[in-house]
Design a protein around this motif. Structure first.
Motif, PDB file in Angstrom:
ATOM      1  N   ILE A 119       0.870  -1.175   0.000  1.00  0.00           N
ATOM      2  CA  ILE A 119       0.000   0.000   0.000  1.00  0.00           C
ATOM      3  C   ILE A 119       0.904   1.221   0.000  1.00  0.00           C
ATOM      4  N   ASN A 120       0.724   2.069  -0.988  1.00  0.00           N
ATOM      5  CA  ASN A 120       1.519   3.285  -1.101  1.00  0.00           C
ATOM      6  C   ASN A 120       0.619   4.500  -0.954  1.00  0.00           C
ATOM      7  N   THR A 121       1.195   5.566  -0.443  1.00  0.00           N
ATOM      8  CA  THR A 121       0.481   6.826  -0.343  1.00  0.00           C
ATOM      9  C   THR A 121       1.043   7.778  -1.385  1.00  0.00           C
ATOM     10  N   LEU A 122       0.176   8.256  -2.268  1.00  0.00           N
ATOM     11  CA  LEU A 122       0.575   9.215  -3.291  1.00  0.00           C
ATOM     12  C   LEU A 122       0.023  10.582  -2.928  1.00  0.00           C
ATOM     13  N   TYR A 123       0.776  11.599  -3.247  1.00  0.00           N
ATOM     14  CA  TYR A 123       0.317  12.974  -3.029  1.00  0.00           C
ATOM     15  C   TYR A 123       0.246  13.641  -4.387  1.00  0.00           C
ATOM     16  N   ARG A 124      -0.993  13.899  -4.825  1.00  0.00           N
ATOM     17  CA  ARG A 124      -1.206  14.462  -6.148  1.00  0.00           C
ATOM     18  C   ARG A 124      -2.283  15.544  -6.052  1.00  0.00           C
ATOM     19  N   ASN A 126      -2.691  18.214  -4.248  1.00  0.00           N
ATOM     20  CA  ASN A 126      -3.087  18.473  -2.857  1.00  0.00           C
ATOM     21  C   ASN A 126      -4.058  17.425  -2.314  1.00  0.00           C
ATOM     22  N   GLN A 127      -3.924  16.194  -2.802  1.00  0.00           N
ATOM     23  CA  GLN A 127      -4.768  15.096  -2.366  1.00  0.00           C
ATOM     24  C   GLN A 127      -3.913  13.909  -1.994  1.00  0.00           C
ATOM     25  N   GLU A 128      -4.360  13.182  -0.997  1.00  0.00           N
ATOM     26  CA  GLU A 128      -3.689  11.956  -0.598  1.00  0.00           C
ATOM     27  C   GLU A 128      -4.462  10.791  -1.216  1.00  0.00           C
ATOM     28  N   ILE A 129      -3.758   9.962  -1.960  1.00  0.00           N
ATOM     29  CA  ILE A 129      -4.382   8.811  -2.619  1.00  0.00           C
ATOM     30  C   ILE A 129      -3.689   7.542  -2.147  1.00  0.00           C
ATOM     31  N   MET A 130      -4.477   6.588  -1.683  1.00  0.00           N
ATOM     32  CA  MET A 130      -3.935   5.309  -1.251  1.00  0.00           C
ATOM     33  C   MET A 130      -3.950   4.376  -2.460  1.00  0.00           C
ATOM     34  N   ARG A 131      -2.786   3.862  -2.815  1.00  0.00           N
ATOM     35  CA  ARG A 131      -2.672   2.957  -3.953  1.00  0.00           C
ATOM     36  C   ARG A 131      -2.416   1.549  -3.414  1.00  0.00           C
ATOM     37  N   ILE A 132      -3.350   0.642  -3.695  1.00  0.00           N
ATOM     38  CA  ILE A 132      -3.247  -0.728  -3.227  1.00  0.00           C
ATOM     39  C   ILE A 132      -2.747  -1.574  -4.389  1.00  0.00           C
ATOM     40  N   ARG A 133      -1.603  -2.223  -4.178  1.00  0.00           N
ATOM     41  CA  ARG A 133      -0.985  -3.019  -5.238  1.00  0.00           C
ATOM     42  C   ARG A 133      -1.338  -4.498  -5.052  1.00  0.00           C
ATOM     43  N   ILE A 134      -1.871  -5.088  -6.120  1.00  0.00           N
ATOM     44  CA  ILE A 134      -2.316  -6.483  -6.106  1.00  0.00           C
ATOM     45  C   ILE A 134      -1.699  -7.182  -7.313  1.00  0.00           C
ATOM     46  N   PRO A 135      -1.319  -8.455  -7.184  1.00  0.00           N
ATOM     47  CA  PRO A 135      -0.783  -9.181  -8.347  1.00  0.00           C
ATOM     48  C   PRO A 135      -1.801  -9.242  -9.488  1.00  0.00           C
ATOM     49  N   ALA A 136      -1.325  -9.045 -10.708  1.00  0.00           N
ATOM     50  CA  ALA A 136      -2.204  -9.007 -11.880  1.00  0.00           C
ATOM     51  C   ALA A 136      -2.958 -10.320 -12.071  1.00  0.00           C
ATOM     52  N   VAL A 137      -2.365 -11.429 -11.663  1.00  0.00           N
ATOM     53  CA  VAL A 137      -3.036 -12.729 -11.829  1.00  0.00           C
ATOM     54  C   VAL A 137      -4.287 -12.839 -10.947  1.00  0.00           C
ATOM     55  N   GLN A 138      -4.422 -11.969  -9.974  1.00  0.00           N
ATOM     56  CA  GLN A 138      -5.578 -11.985  -9.072  1.00  0.00           C
ATOM     57  C   GLN A 138      -6.728 -11.111  -9.573  1.00  0.00           C
ATOM     58  N   LYS A 139      -6.552 -10.472 -10.711  1.00  0.00           N
ATOM     59  CA  LYS A 139      -7.546  -9.514 -11.216  1.00  0.00           C
ATOM     60  C   LYS A 139      -8.945 -10.123 -11.309  1.00  0.00           C
ATOM     61  N   PHE A 156     -15.786   4.617   4.089  1.00  0.00           N
ATOM     62  CA  PHE A 156     -15.333   4.202   5.415  1.00  0.00           C
ATOM     63  C   PHE A 156     -14.258   5.100   5.999  1.00  0.00           C
ATOM     64  N   TYR A 157     -13.285   5.456   5.177  1.00  0.00           N
ATOM     65  CA  TYR A 157     -12.114   6.168   5.700  1.00  0.00           C
ATOM     66  C   TYR A 157     -11.986   7.592   5.182  1.00  0.00           C
ATOM     67  N   ASN A 158     -12.900   8.023   4.337  1.00  0.00           N
ATOM     68  CA  ASN A 158     -12.838   9.352   3.746  1.00  0.00           C
ATOM     69  C   ASN A 158     -11.492   9.577   3.049  1.00  0.00           C
ATOM     70  N   LEU A 159     -11.035   8.533   2.357  1.00  0.00           N
ATOM     71  CA  LEU A 159      -9.780   8.589   1.610  1.00  0.00           C
ATOM     72  C   LEU A 159     -10.046   8.209   0.166  1.00  0.00           C
ATOM     73  N   LYS A 160      -9.203   8.703  -0.713  1.00  0.00           N
ATOM     74  CA  LYS A 160      -9.230   8.242  -2.104  1.00  0.00           C
ATOM     75  C   LYS A 160      -8.330   7.023  -2.182  1.00  0.00           C
ATOM     76  N   ALA A 161      -8.821   5.993  -2.869  1.00  0.00           N
ATOM     77  CA  ALA A 161      -8.022   4.779  -3.008  1.00  0.00           C
ATOM     78  C   ALA A 161      -8.193   4.220  -4.399  1.00  0.00           C
ATOM     79  N   GLU A 162      -7.156   3.540  -4.861  1.00  0.00           N
ATOM     80  CA  GLU A 162      -7.216   2.896  -6.163  1.00  0.00           C
ATOM     81  C   GLU A 162      -6.455   1.584  -6.102  1.00  0.00           C
TER      82      GLU A 162
END
Length: 167
Positions: A119-124, A126-139, A156-162
Motif C-alpha cells: 500500500i503506497n500513499t501518493l500525493y497528487r 493536494n490530495q492523498e491517494i492510497m494505492r493498493i498493489r495487487i498481483p495481476a493474476v488476481q484480477k 469508510f475512511y474518507n480517503l481516495k483509493a485505487e
C-alpha cells in the motif's frame, strides 16, 4: 444487538424520526434497513446472533455486512446457516467482514482472497491517494470491482483509493 437502526425501527415497518434522518442524510442505506430488520427477526429464533453488532451494510456486487470485532463468525453461523438464510432472502452473495483496527487490515479483508503486495500513499494535486498493489493474476479473483472498492474506502475512511494490478 447493535444494528444501524434503533430497536423500535428494527421491529416495525416504519422509521422513527431519528432513523429516517439517518436514511435521508445517507448515514444508513435502504439495504441497511432491510438487512437489519431481517437479522433482528432472525434473532428471535437464533440465540447466537442476539449480541452481535452490525456497523454497516453495503450493496455492491455482493451484499457486504460489516460487523463488530469477533461477530463475523456468529453472523456466519454454524455451517454457514445464518449467512445462507440472508443470501437466500436477498438473492445475493454475502460477504461478512469485521471492523478492522487499521486501514491495511480492512483492505486485506475486503479484497481477500487476493493478496496485497503493498500500500503506497501518493500525493497528487493536494490530495492523498492510497494505492493498493495487487498481483495481476488476481484480477479476476476479486469479489468487488476496483470502482466499488474505491467507493467503499471513500465511505469508510474518507480517503481516495485505487487498486493497481502489477506484475
Amino acid at each position: 444487538m447493535q444494528l444501524p437502526l434503533c430497536e423500535v425501527c428494527s421491529k416495525s415497518e416504519i422509521l422513527c424520526n431519528s432513523c429516517q434522518d439517518k436514511l435521508d442524510k445517507g448515514i444508513i442505506t435502504k439495504d441497511a434497513v432491510t438487512v437489519s430488520r431481517f437479522i433482528y427477526n432472525m434473532s428471535d429464533k437464533m440465540k447466537s446472533i442476539r449480541d452481535i453488532k452490525i456497523s454497516k451494510v453495503i450493496d455492491c456486487e455482493v451484499l457486504l455486512i460489516i460487523t463488530g470485532r469477533g461477530d463475523a463468525a456468529k453472523l456466519v453461523g454454524k455451517g454457514g446457516s445464518v449467512v445462507k438464510k440472508i443470501a437466500k432472502k436477498f438473492k445475493k452473495s454475502i460477504r461478512i467482514l469485521e471492523e478492522a483496527p487499521n486501514f491495511k487490515e480492512f483492505v486485506e479483508e475486503l479484497i481477500f482472497p487476493a493478496p496485497v503486495n503493498g500500500i503506497n500513499t501518493l500525493y497528487r494535486d493536494n490530495q492523498e491517494i492510497m494505492r493498493i498493489r495487487i498481483p495481476a493474476v488476481q484480477k479476476n479473483h476479486l469479489l468487488i470491482s476496483p470502482e466499488n472498492f474505491s467507493q467503499l474506502i471513500s465511505d469508510f475512511y474518507n480517503l481516495k483509493a485505487e487498486i493497481i494490478f502489477e506484475g
